[in-house]
Write a protein that holds these residues in place. Structure first.
Motif, PDB file in Angstrom:
ATOM      1  N   HIS A  74       0.823  -1.217   0.000  1.00  0.00           N
ATOM      2  CA  HIS A  74       0.000   0.000   0.000  1.00  0.00           C
ATOM      3  C   HIS A  74       0.855   1.264   0.000  1.00  0.00           C
ATOM      4  N   ALA A  84      -1.048  -0.104   8.950  1.00  0.00           N
ATOM      5  CA  ALA A  84      -1.218  -1.500   8.546  1.00  0.00           C
ATOM      6  C   ALA A  84       0.087  -2.272   8.698  1.00  0.00           C
ATOM      7  N   ARG A  88       0.951  -5.406  11.287  1.00  0.00           N
ATOM      8  CA  ARG A  88       1.481  -6.685  10.808  1.00  0.00           C
ATOM      9  C   ARG A  88       2.763  -7.037  11.559  1.00  0.00           C
ATOM     10  N   THR A 145      -6.979  -6.544  10.013  1.00  0.00           N
ATOM     11  CA  THR A 145      -7.778  -6.894   8.833  1.00  0.00           C
ATOM     12  C   THR A 145      -8.693  -5.744   8.433  1.00  0.00           C
ATOM     13  N   GLU A 148      -6.538  -3.042   6.806  1.00  0.00           N
ATOM     14  CA  GLU A 148      -6.168  -3.462   5.454  1.00  0.00           C
ATOM     15  C   GLU A 148      -7.333  -3.281   4.491  1.00  0.00           C
TER      16      GLU A 148
END
Length: 199
Positions: A74, A84, A88, A145, A148
């Motif tokens: 991204h 994001a 992660r 999630t 994202e």
């Protein structure tokens, strides 16, 4: 950078450092304030509050020996992409939450985590003098999630907009900026105002 033992072993820290610094005219993270890079000052203040620390979106580690988290897939989608990647990374390292701060708040309080309150299942976002500071926040990595999913469209989405559009409950934590602790450095004039006479 050697980090001290954190009182909250479930929280990792991430500094957003991927901005273009257009208003500043050069990479403001590397600019000196009283002899030290701004990003180094933020890192030293955040380090006392977390077990691990990383940089999101940064093109260099600024000599801090910290991990630089890639925004892929991204790239160029702003701080939400950085969030994001932060989630992660923190989840992969075994953390339940990530404490974030921007690279341009060199007087960041060393008790930001305490201000934001104990971690739970909701994002805790700072509201300073009634102004939402979404980059200063405590995020549960379980929302990765959802974050994202908000990045699948075209263009950038600000953290504030993402919070308003998201379905998660958001806890706003109100603070008063009585000593400039949350002052954002967006221009060279902003930086000059924070310098000490002998800095």
């Amino acid at each position: 950078m050697t980090l001290p033992v954190s009182p909250s072993p479930s929280v990792a820290g991430v500094i957003f450092a991927g901005g273009a610094s257009r208003r500043f005219g050069c990479d403001k993270a590397a600019e000196l304030l009283n002899g030290r890079m701004m990003i180094a000052q933020v890192a030293s203040r955040l380090a006392w509050q977390v077990r691990m620390l990383a940089l999101a979106g940064a093109r260099t580690d600024y000599g801090l020996a910290l991990p630089c988290l890639d925004d892929a897939p991204h790239k160029d989608k702003g701080p939400l992409a950085g969030l994001a990647s932060a989630m992660r990374w923190a989840r992969a390292e075994g953390y339940t939450h990530v404490l974030t701060a921007p690279c341009d708040v060199p007087k960041l309080p060393m008790n930001l985590l305490t201000l934001l309150g104990p971690p739970d299942d909701a994002p805790h976002v700072l509201a300073v003098d009634d102004r939402l500071e979404a980059a200063c926040a405590l995020w549960p990595v379980g929302l990765a999630t959802q974050v994202e999913a908000q990045l699948t469209g075209d263009g950038k989405l600000s953290l504030t907009r993402a919070l308003l559009d998201g379905k998660a409950v958001v806890r706003h934590v109100t603070a008063r900026d009585l000593d400039g602790s949350f002052a954002n450095i967006n221009t060279p004039d902003d930086l000059d105002q924070l310098k000490t006479p002998n800095g």
